[in-house]
Motif scaffolding. Structure first.
Motif, mmCIF file in Angstrom:
data_model
loop_
_atom_site.group_PDB
_atom_site.id
_atom_site.type_symbol
_atom_site.label_atom_id
_atom_site.label_comp_id
_atom_site.label_asym_id
_atom_site.label_seq_id
_atom_site.Cartn_x
_atom_site.Cartn_y
_atom_site.Cartn_z
ATOM 1 N N TRP A 252 0.823 -1.213 0.000
ATOM 2 C CA TRP A 252 0.000 0.000 0.000
ATOM 3 C C TRP A 252 0.860 1.268 0.000
ATOM 4 O O TRP A 252 0.399 2.337 -0.392
ATOM 5 C CB TRP A 252 -0.925 0.004 1.217
ATOM 6 C CG TRP A 252 -2.027 -1.002 1.124
ATOM 7 C CD1 TRP A 252 -2.119 -2.191 1.787
ATOM 8 C CD2 TRP A 252 -3.192 -0.909 0.306
ATOM 9 N NE1 TRP A 252 -3.269 -2.840 1.435
ATOM 10 C CE2 TRP A 252 -3.944 -2.078 0.529
ATOM 11 C CE3 TRP A 252 -3.675 0.058 -0.592
ATOM 12 C CZ2 TRP A 252 -5.158 -2.314 -0.118
ATOM 13 C CZ3 TRP A 252 -4.883 -0.178 -1.232
ATOM 14 C CH2 TRP A 252 -5.602 -1.351 -0.991
ATOM 15 N N ILE A 253 2.093 1.134 0.420
ATOM 16 C CA ILE A 253 3.002 2.276 0.420
ATOM 17 C C ILE A 253 3.942 2.227 -0.785
ATOM 18 O O ILE A 253 4.171 3.235 -1.464
ATOM 19 C CB ILE A 253 3.812 2.313 1.733
ATOM 20 C CG1 ILE A 253 2.857 2.496 2.924
ATOM 21 C CG2 ILE A 253 4.855 3.426 1.711
ATOM 22 C CD1 ILE A 253 3.520 2.409 4.273
ATOM 23 N N ARG A 254 4.485 1.044 -1.064
ATOM 24 C CA ARG A 254 5.464 0.923 -2.153
ATOM 25 C C ARG A 254 4.841 1.145 -3.539
ATOM 26 O O ARG A 254 5.536 1.602 -4.454
ATOM 27 C CB ARG A 254 6.113 -0.459 -2.100
ATOM 28 C CG ARG A 254 7.075 -0.646 -0.942
ATOM 29 C CD ARG A 254 7.867 -1.932 -1.042
ATOM 30 N NE ARG A 254 7.012 -3.120 -0.907
ATOM 31 C CZ ARG A 254 6.598 -3.867 -1.912
ATOM 32 N NH1 ARG A 254 6.947 -3.552 -3.159
ATOM 33 N NH2 ARG A 254 5.842 -4.930 -1.714
ATOM 34 N N ASP A 255 3.573 0.817 -3.699
ATOM 35 C CA ASP A 255 2.945 0.961 -5.021
ATOM 36 C C ASP A 255 2.675 2.410 -5.398
ATOM 37 O O ASP A 255 2.413 2.704 -6.574
ATOM 38 C CB ASP A 255 1.620 0.180 -5.066
ATOM 39 C CG ASP A 255 1.842 -1.321 -5.177
ATOM 40 O OD1 ASP A 255 2.979 -1.727 -5.478
ATOM 41 O OD2 ASP A 255 0.892 -2.082 -4.953
ATOM 42 N N PHE A 256 2.732 3.309 -4.412
ATOM 43 C CA PHE A 256 2.380 4.705 -4.692
ATOM 44 C C PHE A 256 3.399 5.642 -4.054
ATOM 45 O O PHE A 256 3.446 5.800 -2.835
ATOM 46 C CB PHE A 256 0.975 5.020 -4.153
ATOM 47 C CG PHE A 256 -0.079 4.078 -4.655
ATOM 48 C CD1 PHE A 256 -0.664 4.256 -5.890
ATOM 49 C CD2 PHE A 256 -0.467 2.984 -3.895
ATOM 50 C CE1 PHE A 256 -1.620 3.378 -6.365
ATOM 51 C CE2 PHE A 256 -1.425 2.100 -4.348
ATOM 52 C CZ PHE A 256 -2.003 2.293 -5.593
#
Length: 468
Positions: A252-256
């Motif tokens: 949820w953090i790495r994708d954006f």
């Protein structure tokens, strides 16, 4: 001389006659013995087993087999040209009505966690010589077959003599204890402490379990490999896999980049508020492991009740997924038909990104509950949007050109690019089309990729477009 010859001929004829009589008598006796008590009247009636009735798997829908036009039926506006139209036929199968949810995947994770803890407890009890009945870690010791038990069957005795300690089983009848103030003894506390992250890695006064320890070990038979090379022995096509099963919540953090999504990282998988939402952050290998566990879990139940085993749960092939997504509609753009993504009242029919930067235009910012929006004609929910779905296929732009026209499937173990279908909450409408193809690497996890499973239907009498 003449009299001697006649005597010899008569003797030979007599002996032959007696031998024939013996053969006839023996044949008659054997026939009587074989037919005695038989109900087949000597007819070829076949070997009959238990009466079998098809059982619809829980949470699944029957997708009747049939032929359909796979691929793009309209112009490929994106110009990818990886899905030319082709008529193919697929057999009947069951498919999950919804994407696998967080709650369902947590059942898998908890089973793996509990199995590992029970194994560690049993090993510690064995090491310390602890036995059941004292209210300590000994209650979690292995259940071993007692060699002095007079009620052992010949099979149990043989297995005990041949394999010895390998016949030990985990004691699943006693509940695990997670409350620290209820640990039965120091040895139990030592085992449980090893399941958590070290104290120096805890924060806010909370210790969390080391989810890297949650590994699912299983084996399967590579039938495709065995069929291609018949010189291989059985042991050469048995594959052993060990997979960490906990989903990667950091997606949820790495994708954006430059985006605040920490609440989703902190709460999405474990909090009950999201129990009915589709699981994400799951790699292709983890989805495959889940299928194996689901089969094992169901067949353990079947065995305990003396029932026949069910077919394996698995990921759908690319053709099966597209056929199911179409819901029986030929040449449709979306699962509901199309070509529009809105109803006549102006409501969006799926969860996706309809406008640039406006993720919430369809009333959902991220994912929605797995049973949202209207199902297609096979009663399957969110075959477009919400989360993209892993399928059991390797991505090859030209695969539609050479696949078989019956149950087409392309899954190359050397190709790490695995197909995902259906589009997601972050995708534009093009990827929601039932014919659009996309891929991700098998060892990658994303906040917008989940999966659902299928199971083969037993029999071939259910077809959607059968000729009458």
């Amino acid at each position: 001389m003449f009299t001697l010859l006649n005597f010899l001929r008569q003797s030979i004829n007599l002996e032959f006659s007696m031998d024939m009589k013996r053969i006839l008598v023996l044949t008659a006796v054997m026939t009587f013995l074989l037919s005695c008590g038989s109900k087949d009247r000597g007819e070829l009636v076949g070997v009959k087993g238990k009466k079998w009735h098809p059982e619809k798997p829980y949470g699944m829908e029957l997708v009747p087999g049939g032929a359909f036009i796979m691929g793009k039926s309209d112009d490929d506006l994106a110009g990818i040209q990886d899905a030319p139209s082709k008529t193919v036929t697929v057999r009947s199968f069951y498919m999950d009505a919804t994407e696998i949810t967080n709650s369902e995947y947590r059942q898998f994770v908890n089973w793996v966690r509990d199995s590992i803890i029970r194994t560690e407890l049993a090993e510690m009890a064995d090491l310390e010589g602890k036995t059941p009945g004292n209210g300590d870690i000994g209650d979690f010791a292995y259940l071993a077959t007692d060699p002095s038990d007079p009620n052992l069957t010949p099979y149990q005795q043989y297995m005990l003599d041949t394999y010895g300690d390998e016949q030990r089983r985990l004691n699943n009848d006693i509940d695990l204890i997670f409350e620290t103030d209820q640990y039965p003894d120091v040895l139990y506390a030592e085992v449980m402490d090893g399941m958590y992250l070290p104290l120096e890695e805890s924060y806010n006064g909370q210790r969390t379990m080391d989810v890297r320890k949650f590994k699912y070990l299983y084996t399967y038979l590579d039938i495709q490999k065995a069929a291609r090379d018949r010189k291989l022995e059985r042991k050469d096509v048995i594959v052993k896999e060990e997979v960490e099963v906990y989903p990667d919540t950091t997606v949820w953090i790495r994708d954006f980049a430059y985006s605040y999504n920490e609440p989703m990282h902190n709460d999405y998988f474990w909090h009950d508020a999201y129990s009915d939402y589709p699981v994400v952050g799951v790699k292709w290998q983890q989805a495959k492991a889940f299928c194996h566990w689901r089969t094992l879990n169901k067949n353990t139940y079947q065995k305990e009740r003396g029932r026949q085993f069910v077919n394996s749960f698995r990921l759908p092939s690319e053709a099966e997924w597209e056929y199911a997504a179409r819901g029986g509609l030929q040449a449709a753009t979306y699962p509901w038909g199309g070509p529009y993504t809105k109803t006549d009242r102006g409501c969006f029919m799926a969860n996706f990104k309809p406008l640039r930067g406006d993720y919430a235009a369809d009333q959902a910012l991220y994912t929605v509950e797995a049973k949202s929006y209207e199902p297609n004609d096979f009663n399957l929910y969110n075959m477009a949007g919400n989360v993209s779905e892993w399928v059991n296929a390797s991505y090859d732009p030209s695969s539609y050109e050479y696949v078989s026209t019956i149950n087409p499937s392309v899954n190359d173990n050397d190709n790490n690019r695995k197909v995902v279908r259906g589009g997601s909450w972050k995708d534009v409408a093009y990827y929601l089309q039932v014919s659009s193809r996309d891929y991700e690497y098998a060892d990658s996890a994303r906040s917008y990729i989940g999966f659902r499973t299928v199971q083969d239907y037993m029999g071939t009498d259910v077809t959607l477009n059968a000729q009458n």
